[in-house]
Enzyme design. Structure first.
Site, mmCIF file in Angstrom:
data_model
loop_
_atom_site.group_PDB
_atom_site.id
_atom_site.type_symbol
_atom_site.label_atom_id
_atom_site.label_comp_id
_atom_site.label_asym_id
_atom_site.label_seq_id
_atom_site.Cartn_x
_atom_site.Cartn_y
_atom_site.Cartn_z
ATOM 1 N N GLY A 1 0.533 -1.186 0.102
ATOM 2 C CA GLY A 1 -0.166 0.080 0.009
ATOM 3 C C GLY A 1 0.766 1.311 0.053
ATOM 4 O O GLY A 1 0.161 2.390 0.297
ATOM 5 N N TYR B 1 0.792 -2.757 -11.647
ATOM 6 C CA TYR B 1 -0.421 -3.224 -11.818
ATOM 7 C C TYR B 1 -0.964 -2.747 -13.393
ATOM 8 O O TYR B 1 -1.821 -2.038 -13.518
ATOM 9 C CB TYR B 1 -1.393 -2.754 -10.775
ATOM 10 C CG TYR B 1 -1.118 -3.297 -9.434
ATOM 11 C CD1 TYR B 1 -1.354 -4.699 -9.258
ATOM 12 C CD2 TYR B 1 -0.633 -2.385 -8.644
ATOM 13 C CE1 TYR B 1 -0.886 -4.992 -8.174
ATOM 14 C CE2 TYR B 1 -0.119 -2.757 -7.282
ATOM 15 C CZ TYR B 1 -0.221 -4.214 -6.984
ATOM 16 O OH TYR B 1 0.333 -4.580 -5.811
ATOM 17 N N CYS C 1 -11.696 -4.116 -29.376
ATOM 18 C CA CYS C 1 -13.189 -3.839 -29.983
ATOM 19 C C CYS C 1 -14.040 -3.230 -28.756
ATOM 20 O O CYS C 1 -15.176 -2.978 -29.245
ATOM 21 C CB CYS C 1 -13.840 -5.045 -30.589
ATOM 22 S SG CYS C 1 -13.757 -6.705 -29.514
ATOM 23 N N GLU D 1 5.266 -5.722 2.668
ATOM 24 C CA GLU D 1 4.895 -6.306 1.068
ATOM 25 C C GLU D 1 4.979 -5.200 0.218
ATOM 26 O O GLU D 1 3.807 -5.311 -0.406
ATOM 27 C CB GLU D 1 3.753 -7.116 1.414
ATOM 28 C CG GLU D 1 4.139 -8.496 2.056
ATOM 29 C CD GLU D 1 2.622 -9.128 2.523
ATOM 30 O OE1 GLU D 1 1.717 -8.911 1.896
ATOM 31 O OE2 GLU D 1 2.583 -10.238 3.158
ATOM 32 N N PRO D 2 5.847 -4.342 0.033
ATOM 33 C CA PRO D 2 5.571 -3.307 -0.858
ATOM 34 C C PRO D 2 5.776 -3.988 -2.516
ATOM 35 O O PRO D 2 6.571 -4.507 -2.617
ATOM 36 C CB PRO D 2 6.710 -2.447 -0.747
ATOM 37 C CG PRO D 2 7.688 -3.286 -0.166
ATOM 38 C CD PRO D 2 6.981 -4.395 0.685
ATOM 39 N N GLY D 3 4.509 -3.452 -3.096
ATOM 40 C CA GLY D 3 4.660 -3.788 -4.628
ATOM 41 C C GLY D 3 5.026 -2.592 -5.513
ATOM 42 O O GLY D 3 6.060 -2.354 -5.767
ATOM 43 N N ARG D 4 3.922 -1.520 -5.594
ATOM 44 C CA ARG D 4 3.842 -0.456 -6.386
ATOM 45 C C ARG D 4 5.127 0.139 -6.069
ATOM 46 O O ARG D 4 5.766 1.068 -6.997
ATOM 47 C CB ARG D 4 2.530 0.220 -6.227
ATOM 48 C CG ARG D 4 2.410 0.848 -5.074
ATOM 49 C CD ARG D 4 1.065 1.591 -4.940
ATOM 50 N NE ARG D 4 0.102 0.402 -4.866
ATOM 51 C CZ ARG D 4 -1.302 0.283 -5.478
ATOM 52 N NH1 ARG D 4 -1.295 1.241 -6.515
ATOM 53 N NH2 ARG D 4 -2.124 -0.620 -5.406
HETATM 54 C C1 LIG Z 1 -1.444 -9.274 0.505
HETATM 55 C C2 LIG Z 1 -1.050 -8.012 -0.246
HETATM 56 N N1 LIG Z 1 0.337 -7.755 -0.002
HETATM 57 C C3 LIG Z 1 0.914 -6.706 -0.832
HETATM 58 C C4 LIG Z 1 0.246 -6.219 -1.892
HETATM 59 C C5 LIG Z 1 1.036 -5.087 -2.718
HETATM 60 O O1 LIG Z 1 0.280 -3.962 -2.584
HETATM 61 P P1 LIG Z 1 1.002 -2.750 -3.278
HETATM 62 O O2 LIG Z 1 1.392 -2.513 -4.568
HETATM 63 O O3 LIG Z 1 -0.164 -1.448 -2.942
HETATM 64 O O4 LIG Z 1 2.213 -2.393 -2.211
HETATM 65 C C6 LIG Z 1 -1.014 -6.700 -2.125
HETATM 66 C C7 LIG Z 1 -1.794 -5.915 -3.324
HETATM 67 O O5 LIG Z 1 -2.900 -6.467 -3.634
HETATM 68 C C8 LIG Z 1 -1.699 -7.780 -1.371
HETATM 69 O O6 LIG Z 1 -2.977 -8.215 -1.734
#
Ligand SMILES: Cc1ncc(COP(=O)(O)O)c(C=O)c1O
Length: 439
Positions: free
Chosen positions: A234, A378, A349, A269-272
């Site tokens: 998040g 994403y 389409c 758990e950083p993704g973005r």
């Molecule tokens: C369990 C969990 N961890 C981490 C993330 C990564 O989130 P973000 O990319 O917002 O950091 C997500 C995204 O949906 C998630 O579901």
């Protein structure tokens, strides 16, 4: 081949002096191709990691590969020594294939398939639960698991909060689930939450840690010994957002409720945060349509542009996750037409395949380019086969000094190498793109 050699074969190493703008110019100079291009600058990801280590020294980043699993991004995080949040058998196999130790993996899927649970058992991975049924499933298929309980934080501001979908209620339900875990003999070792989307109110992290403390006290009264805290994802990753606003709240919460001397392992758990700014989408216009006034055909009311990339690929998040679209016209303004109401369409389409509607933009022509920053999260992961269009093509660059750092990291203590990098210390800013001055 080792990871470093594989990664090297995917990218171009450029001089430290090469700007992001020059890289965009190079891609634009190739002219329109079948696919849109994802200019990927691994430097950006490494800078993000540097800032994380600096501002959140107690929190180990477990990269959420769901946000961007493009090989060069994943391999870079491996070289940096990140941990991983995996949500599926496929993600687990991918990360385990790099021989990442189970200790560096969180199988963070609250609703696991039996096959994935069997894999988790085989590899001795920790995992999560948030319902009675999941707990019973774990009891049946992986009774010796170390698990964390996922609770939800219901926040008014965070528009795409995953709390509705996952996570148990924290005050009553979570305690009942801990009671059940005790009865079943399952070893609960901690808690997690996931704020979801890009958290716009960093104070939610503090609130989550505080709620987690109350749950920890309850768990310990039952005889559990908690040792793991997982703050989920998040964290916004756009160029103009810094980790400091989150770090302030997290460090405050940790110092207050889980001081270092208690020895908890703390992960997030950083993704973005890692992937968003690393990718700039460079997208040519393939088609153009004027919408004329019914009363006066000379009067152009609107213009539509058609790209080979839309909501079924890069712009999924723009459409469905509320991500703002900020097109950068890659042309001198005095070479453009007048400003018009503009809609940006993807190629399929599907009539809803547009990702900006009636925005004001200077008029462009077929074969002109539009550039979108912060498109690494994403985006390409959503590319699907619909209509047979090709997914965006990554074109990967890294500056010489960052490549040297990755080489060094691959041989020793990656964290130390990043933390002590003089280059990163002196070059921590992100270049924000804009087109050349208007004559
Ligand atoms: C369990 C969990 N961890 C981490 C993330 C990564 O989130 P973000 O990319 O917002 O950091 C997500 C995204 O949906 C998630 O579901």
């Amino acid at each position: 081949m080792d990871i470093l050699s594989v990664l090297k074969s995917r990218l171009e190493i450029v001089d430290d002096s090469v700007t992001s703008k020059e890289l965009v110019d190079r891609l634009v100079a190739r002219g329109p191709l079948e696919e849109s291009l994802h200019l990927t600058e691994l430097d950006t990801l490494v800078k993000r990691h540097y800032q994380w280590l600096k501002h959140l020294p107690r929190v180990r980043p477990f990269y959420a590969i769901k946000s961007n699993d493009e090989p060069s991004i994943v391999e870079t995080t491996i070289l940096l020594g990140c941990g991983y949040d995996c949500a599926s058998t496929g993600e687990l196999k991918r990360i385990l294939g790099f021989r990442v130790e189970p200790e560096r993996i969180m199988f963070g899927q609250p609703m696991k398939t039996i096959e994935s649970l069997e894999l988790a058992k085989k590899m001795k991975l920790r995992t999560v639960f948030d319902t009675e049924d999941e707990l019973r499933k774990i009891h049946q298929y992986y009774p010796e698991a170390n698990v964390v309980i996922r609770f939800r934080l219901e926040t008014a501001e965070d528009s795409l909060n995953l709390g509705i979908k996952f996570g148990c209620e924290v005050d009553v339900e979570a305690r009942e689930l801990l009671d059940l875990a005790k009865e079943l003999g399952i070893n609960v070792i901690g808690w997690c939450f996931n704020l979801g989307h890009a958290c716009i109110n960093p104070k939610n992290f503090y609130t989550g840690i505080k709620k987690g403390k109350a749950l920890t006290d309850y768990a310990e009264s039952l005889g559990f010994k908690f040792n793991l805290i997982d703050l989920g994802g998040g964290f916004s990753g756009d160029k103009d957002v810094s980790i400091e606003q989150y770090a302030e709240q997290i460090n405050k919460g940790l110092d207050e409720f889980f001081p270092a001397e208690l020895g908890y392992m703390i992960v997030a758990e950083p993704g973005r945060y890692y992937s968003a700014a690393a990718v700039t989408a460079v997208v040519p216009i393939h088609g153009k349509r004027f919408i004329r006034s019914k009363d006066n055909p000379n009067d152009i009311e609107k213009v539509f542009y058609y790209f080979n990339d839309g909501i079924y690929a890069t712009f999924y998040s723009a459409k469905y996750r509320g991500k703002a679209v900020k097109p950068i016209v890659w042309k001198q303004l005095n070479e453009c037409g007048p400003t018009r109401k503009t809609t940006l369409y993807g190629p399929t389409c599907d009539g809803i395949d547009f990702f900006a509607k009636d925005i004001e933009m200077p008029e462009l022509n077929v074969a002109d380019f539009v550039v979108f920053e912060n498109q690494g999260a994403y985006s390409r992961v959503h590319a699907c086969r619909f209509n047979g269009f090709s997914p965006p093509k990554p074109v990967i660059f890294v500056r010489q000094s960052v490549w040297a750092l990755l080489e060094e990291a691959s041989e020793g203590d990656a964290t130390k190498v990043v933390q002590e990098s003089k280059y990163l210390l002196e070059n921590i800013e992100f270049e924000k793109l804009s087109y050349a001055s208007i004559n």
